[in-house]
Structures are given as C-alpha cells and as structure tokens.
Design a protein around this motif. Structure first.
Motif, PDB file in Angstrom:
ATOM      1  N   THR A  67     -62.293 -21.230 -41.384  1.00  0.00           N
ATOM      2  CA  THR A  67     -61.662 -20.469 -42.464  1.00  0.00           C
ATOM      3  C   THR A  67     -62.672 -20.184 -43.566  1.00  0.00           C
ATOM      4  O   THR A  67     -63.631 -20.933 -43.746  1.00  0.00           O
ATOM      5  N   ALA A  68     -62.447 -19.101 -44.298  1.00  0.00           N
ATOM      6  CA  ALA A  68     -63.291 -18.773 -45.450  1.00  0.00           C
ATOM      7  C   ALA A  68     -62.659 -19.392 -46.684  1.00  0.00           C
ATOM      8  O   ALA A  68     -61.802 -18.790 -47.337  1.00  0.00           O
ATOM      9  N   SER A  69     -63.054 -20.612 -47.018  1.00  0.00           N
ATOM     10  CA  SER A  69     -62.447 -21.331 -48.135  1.00  0.00           C
ATOM     11  C   SER A  69     -63.403 -22.405 -48.647  1.00  0.00           C
ATOM     12  O   SER A  69     -64.328 -22.823 -47.938  1.00  0.00           O
ATOM     13  N   MET A  70     -63.164 -22.851 -49.877  1.00  0.00           N
ATOM     14  CA  MET A  70     -63.976 -23.935 -50.430  1.00  0.00           C
ATOM     15  C   MET A  70     -63.731 -25.228 -49.667  1.00  0.00           C
ATOM     16  O   MET A  70     -64.624 -26.063 -49.543  1.00  0.00           O
ATOM     17  N   GLU A  71     -62.537 -25.382 -49.133  1.00  0.00           N
ATOM     18  CA  GLU A  71     -62.250 -26.567 -48.319  1.00  0.00           C
ATOM     19  C   GLU A  71     -63.176 -26.618 -47.107  1.00  0.00           C
ATOM     20  O   GLU A  71     -63.678 -27.688 -46.734  1.00  0.00           O
ATOM     21  N   GLU A  72     -63.415 -25.471 -46.498  1.00  0.00           N
ATOM     22  CA  GLU A  72     -64.329 -25.406 -45.360  1.00  0.00           C
ATOM     23  C   GLU A  72     -65.754 -25.751 -45.788  1.00  0.00           C
ATOM     24  O   GLU A  72     -66.470 -26.472 -45.076  1.00  0.00           O
ATOM     25  N   VAL A  73     -66.174 -25.260 -46.944  1.00  0.00           N
ATOM     26  CA  VAL A  73     -67.512 -25.567 -47.461  1.00  0.00           C
ATOM     27  C   VAL A  73     -67.655 -27.067 -47.687  1.00  0.00           C
ATOM     28  O   VAL A  73     -68.661 -27.676 -47.297  1.00  0.00           O
ATOM     29  N   ARG A  74     -66.646 -27.672 -48.314  1.00  0.00           N
ATOM     30  CA  ARG A  74     -66.707 -29.117 -48.584  1.00  0.00           C
ATOM     31  C   ARG A  74     -66.749 -29.915 -47.279  1.00  0.00           C
ATOM     32  O   ARG A  74     -67.450 -30.925 -47.173  1.00  0.00           O
ATOM     33  N   LYS A  75     -66.000 -29.464 -46.283  1.00  0.00           N
ATOM     34  CA  LYS A  75     -65.995 -30.148 -44.994  1.00  0.00           C
ATOM     35  C   LYS A  75     -67.389 -30.104 -44.350  1.00  0.00           C
ATOM     36  O   LYS A  75     -67.870 -31.104 -43.808  1.00  0.00           O
ATOM     37  N   LEU A  76     -68.034 -28.950 -44.459  1.00  0.00           N
ATOM     38  CA  LEU A  76     -69.382 -28.810 -43.903  1.00  0.00           C
ATOM     39  C   LEU A  76     -70.379 -29.674 -44.665  1.00  0.00           C
ATOM     40  O   LEU A  76     -71.251 -30.319 -44.059  1.00  0.00           O
ATOM     41  N   GLU A  77     -70.273 -29.677 -45.982  1.00  0.00           N
ATOM     42  CA  GLU A  77     -71.168 -30.506 -46.795  1.00  0.00           C
ATOM     43  C   GLU A  77     -71.040 -31.973 -46.410  1.00  0.00           C
ATOM     44  O   GLU A  77     -72.036 -32.695 -46.308  1.00  0.00           O
ATOM     45  N   PHE A  78     -69.815 -32.408 -46.201  1.00  0.00           N
ATOM     46  CA  PHE A  78     -69.577 -33.807 -45.821  1.00  0.00           C
ATOM     47  C   PHE A  78     -70.182 -34.101 -44.445  1.00  0.00           C
ATOM     48  O   PHE A  78     -70.780 -35.160 -44.230  1.00  0.00           O
ATOM     49  N   SER A  79     -70.082 -33.144 -43.527  1.00  0.00           N
ATOM     50  CA  SER A  79     -70.585 -33.337 -42.167  1.00  0.00           C
ATOM     51  C   SER A  79     -72.098 -33.437 -42.113  1.00  0.00           C
ATOM     52  O   SER A  79     -72.656 -34.062 -41.207  1.00  0.00           O
ATOM     53  N   MET A  80     -72.769 -32.799 -43.056  1.00  0.00           N
ATOM     54  CA  MET A  80     -74.232 -32.793 -43.025  1.00  0.00           C
ATOM     55  C   MET A  80     -74.851 -33.636 -44.140  1.00  0.00           C
ATOM     56  O   MET A  80     -76.012 -33.458 -44.499  1.00  0.00           O
ATOM     57  N   ALA A  81     -74.098 -34.577 -44.655  1.00  0.00           N
ATOM     58  CA  ALA A  81     -74.585 -35.423 -45.752  1.00  0.00           C
ATOM     59  C   ALA A  81     -75.891 -36.120 -45.370  1.00  0.00           C
ATOM     60  O   ALA A  81     -76.046 -36.605 -44.252  1.00  0.00           O
ATOM     61  N   TYR A  82     -76.819 -36.092 -46.308  1.00  0.00           N
ATOM     62  CA  TYR A  82     -78.119 -36.755 -46.180  1.00  0.00           C
ATOM     63  C   TYR A  82     -79.059 -36.098 -45.166  1.00  0.00           C
ATOM     64  O   TYR A  82     -80.129 -36.615 -44.885  1.00  0.00           O
ATOM     65  N   SER A  83     -78.655 -34.976 -44.585  1.00  0.00           N
ATOM     66  CA  SER A  83     -79.551 -34.261 -43.673  1.00  0.00           C
ATOM     67  C   SER A  83     -80.645 -33.563 -44.484  1.00  0.00           C
ATOM     68  O   SER A  83     -80.414 -33.107 -45.605  1.00  0.00           O
ATOM     69  N   ASP A  84     -81.826 -33.482 -43.903  1.00  0.00           N
ATOM     70  CA  ASP A  84     -82.962 -32.858 -44.590  1.00  0.00           C
ATOM     71  C   ASP A  84     -82.963 -31.362 -44.283  1.00  0.00           C
ATOM     72  O   ASP A  84     -83.734 -30.870 -43.458  1.00  0.00           O
ATOM     73  N   ILE A  85     -82.084 -30.630 -44.958  1.00  0.00           N
ATOM     74  CA  ILE A  85     -81.868 -29.212 -44.680  1.00  0.00           C
ATOM     75  C   ILE A  85     -82.723 -28.345 -45.592  1.00  0.00           C
ATOM     76  O   ILE A  85     -82.763 -28.562 -46.803  1.00  0.00           O
ATOM     77  N   ASP A  86     -83.395 -27.345 -45.005  1.00  0.00           N
ATOM     78  CA  ASP A  86     -84.168 -26.434 -45.860  1.00  0.00           C
ATOM     79  C   ASP A  86     -83.637 -25.004 -45.814  1.00  0.00           C
ATOM     80  O   ASP A  86     -84.173 -24.111 -46.475  1.00  0.00           O
ATOM     81  N   SER A  87     -82.568 -24.763 -45.042  1.00  0.00           N
ATOM     82  CA  SER A  87     -81.977 -23.421 -44.982  1.00  0.00           C
ATOM     83  C   SER A  87     -80.636 -23.480 -44.265  1.00  0.00           C
ATOM     84  O   SER A  87     -80.340 -24.443 -43.544  1.00  0.00           O
ATOM     85  N   VAL A  88     -79.838 -22.441 -44.487  1.00  0.00           N
ATOM     86  CA  VAL A  88     -78.570 -22.261 -43.780  1.00  0.00           C
ATOM     87  C   VAL A  88     -78.627 -20.906 -43.097  1.00  0.00           C
ATOM     88  O   VAL A  88     -79.011 -19.911 -43.715  1.00  0.00           O
ATOM     89  N   MET A  89     -78.253 -20.856 -41.820  1.00  0.00           N
ATOM     90  CA  MET A  89     -78.253 -19.613 -41.063  1.00  0.00           C
ATOM     91  C   MET A  89     -76.821 -19.273 -40.666  1.00  0.00           C
ATOM     92  O   MET A  89     -76.104 -20.123 -40.121  1.00  0.00           O
TER      93      MET A  89
END
Length: 351
Positions: A67-89
């Motif tokens: 879904t296109a929602s802030m809830e979806e963004v928060r869910k993704l942020e939680f899933s990738m916590a502490y990952s060494d991310i330098d970009s989003v594709m």
C-alpha cells in the motif's frame, strides 16, 4: 516576492530502450553498493527480477510494496533496521515509487526510480501521493537522484496507464494558466523556467498526439515530458507548475469517493473544464484542442468513462475550492456557482 529556492534535481536521467541495462554502471559511478529494492509483485516479475540479477551483489534485500501509506514506510523501516543502506531502488508504478521516495527521504539516501508505468510525473517529482484513512494526501520528499526510464518495459505496460500519463502531462497547460493568474491577481512568486519546463512538452504532445501512444517515438516524448514536469516542481519549490484547478478537481473526486478514474484520467477531464473557463473568461486557451488531443489517444473525455455522473462532477467542482485554499486558481477567481459550472460541464461535453 519569494525567490525560487536552490533546486535539488536528479543527477542522472536515462530514457531509452536499454535504460535498465545501465543500473550497475550508474550505481558504480554514484558510489552506491548497498541498495534496498522495492517493487510490486507484477513489476518484479516483469522487470525487477532481471535487474536484481544484474546487481545481485549490491542488493541487501527485496521488499514488495502493498500500500502507498506511511504505515507501509514504517513497516519497511522496521524490517531493515540497522542495515547499512546507501540507497533505495524502486521498480514499479506510482505506489512503489511514492513509498520509495518517502523511505529514501527518511533514511537520507538517494532514490533510484525505475518506472514500469508512465501514468504521471511522480517518476521524477519531489512529491509522494498517499491515501491516509481513504483521503488523498501529498507529501514533500527528495526527488529521485537517478531515473532509468526503460521504454522497452514501459511499452509493455497497460495502455490505459500511458493514456493517463498523457492526461497528467497536458493538464500542465491549465496548471500554468492558473499559476500565471495567481501571479497577476495575488502577486504569487512565479518561475518562468519552471513554468516553461512544465508546459512546453505538454503543448508539444497536444500538437503531435498520436493514436498509437505505444509507438516508441511518442512514448519517449511522453516520458521525457513527465520527467521534465517532475523536475519543474523541484525548480519551483512546489507543485504549482503541474497542479492547478484540474488537480483540485481530481482530489475532490478522490475525497468524495466518486468514480474509478486514474489520477491522469481525472486531471485530463479537469483540464478540459478549466481550459474552457480560462477561454470563456480571459480569452486564453483552446479547450477543444485539449479535448481532441485526449480523444486522439483514446483517453477519457467524459464523466461516464470514469464512472462519474454529471451531478458528481459539479459537486466535485464546487468542493474543489475547499482543497488547498491558499492555491489560487480559476475556480477561486471566477467563484462560479452551480449553474455556471453545470453549463461548463455541458458545453464541453464532459457530462
């Protein structure tokens, strides 16, 4: 008068039949090696899987956007916590790209936009459109740093989405008219560069509208126009060059829950009505040319085609003045009543 801010715009844009093949090269040149790939399930099968193979060593994880929602963004942020991310594709349609832009902005990393449909200027704009509690909401975000618009992929998308992209692009014509109106009537800051960048490709598409929007030459013109439209928003510092009364009308339809039109279909119909009003009250514009162009690519030009009645169109036009009240448009300027709006809808053949 407010001066236009320093704009953040994409650092790399490729529009070609082989743009997808440049992913690894562009990431290497940009110093990016740890990306999170967002996609839709259909988009992943269509393009995402092959692109992932090309950059397998650089993809930390793959997530499917529901879904296109802030809830979806928060869910993704939680899933990738502490990952060494330098970009989003993001590889997909508007929902995927909007979530990707918000996520990248929150993580303060570059966003790589790889659209699989060309239905609106979100492929390049610094705006994300969400629905919160079934109400449309627009969020300011960082624009994509890299845009790879592959015409081979886009050509395979449902033609309805390409027609919607055509509607979204040519609606810039009335958006810029409204911006000029506000400049003259209220003294609102205005950028000639941003306005020209938004309206010139729109006028070009109207003059060369083709029945075959999937023709590569026409498709390339459309995608280039949508990218320029998105960049014009970054230059202006607001969505002004690409959003006027026709977008208020579309938001009103969404807010009221009327019809089943895509965003680009709704603003295309809105542009017919607003061009008629500009022509009637100020002698500028050509609403029949706008309508003819939409018809030439078989995009909707009537309310019935998007599941809306005449009464609902008029209700949405009246309600549109309640949306973004600070954005001065033709609707605020003429302050037309129900009878005048019904006449506009009838004269243009919208309903």
């Amino acid at each position: 008068m407010r001066l236009t801010k320093i704009a953040e715009i994409p650092s790399f844009v490729e529009i070609s039949e082989s743009a997808r093949k440049k992913v690894a090269q562009v990431m290497e040149l940009s110093g990016l090696s740890n990306t999170v790939l967002l996609s839709g399930r259909k988009s992943y099968e269509l393009a995402g899987k092959k692109i992932r193979e090309k950059i397998r060593g650089s993809v930390l994880d793959v997530f499917f956007v529901e879904t296109a929602s802030m809830e979806e963004v928060r869910k993704l942020e939680f899933s990738m916590a502490y990952s060494d991310i330098d970009s989003v594709m993001g590889i997909g349609g508007g929902k995927v790209l909007d979530v990707g832009k918000v996520l990248a902005s929150e993580l303060n990393v570059p966003f790589i936009s790889i659209p699989t449909v060309a239905s609106h200027d979100g492929v390049a704009s610094p705006v994300a459109s969400f629905k919160e509690k079934n109400r449309p909401a627009s969020l300011s975000v960082n624009p994509p740093a890299i845009i790879l618009a592959d015409l081979t992929i886009l050509r395979k998308s449902p033609v309805r989405y390409l027609r919607a992209g055509f509607g979204d692009l040519i609606s810039n014509i009335t958006a810029v008219r409204d911006w000029e109106l506000s400049r003259d009537k209220t003294g609102e800051a205005y950028s000639e560069v941003a306005a020209s960048m938004a309206v010139m490709p729109a006028n070009l598409m109207i003059k060369s509208a083709s029945l075959d929007i999937q023709n590569l030459k026409t498709l390339e013109m459309l995608v280039r126009g949508l990218v320029l439209s998105g960049v014009s928003i970054s230059i202006a510092g607001s969505s002004r060059p690409a959003s006027g009364a026709e977008h208020k009308f579309s938001h009103a339809l969404d807010y009221l829950g009327y019809g089943q039109g895509l965003h680009g279909e709704q603003v295309g119909i809105g542009a017919i009505i607003m061009e008629y009003l500009h022509q009637k009250y100020y002698g500028t514009g050509d609403w029949e040319a706008v309508k003819d162009a939409l018809e030439s690519v078989q995009a909707p030009t009537t309310a019935r085609e998007i599941g809306v009645t005449k009464e609902q169109v008029v209700e949405a036009l009246l309600f549109a003045r309640q949306i973004r009240k600070k954005r001065y448009t033709i609707l605020e300027d003429i302050n037309a009543g129900r009878d005048e709006l019904e006449l506009a809808v009838e004269k243009t053949g919208v309903a």
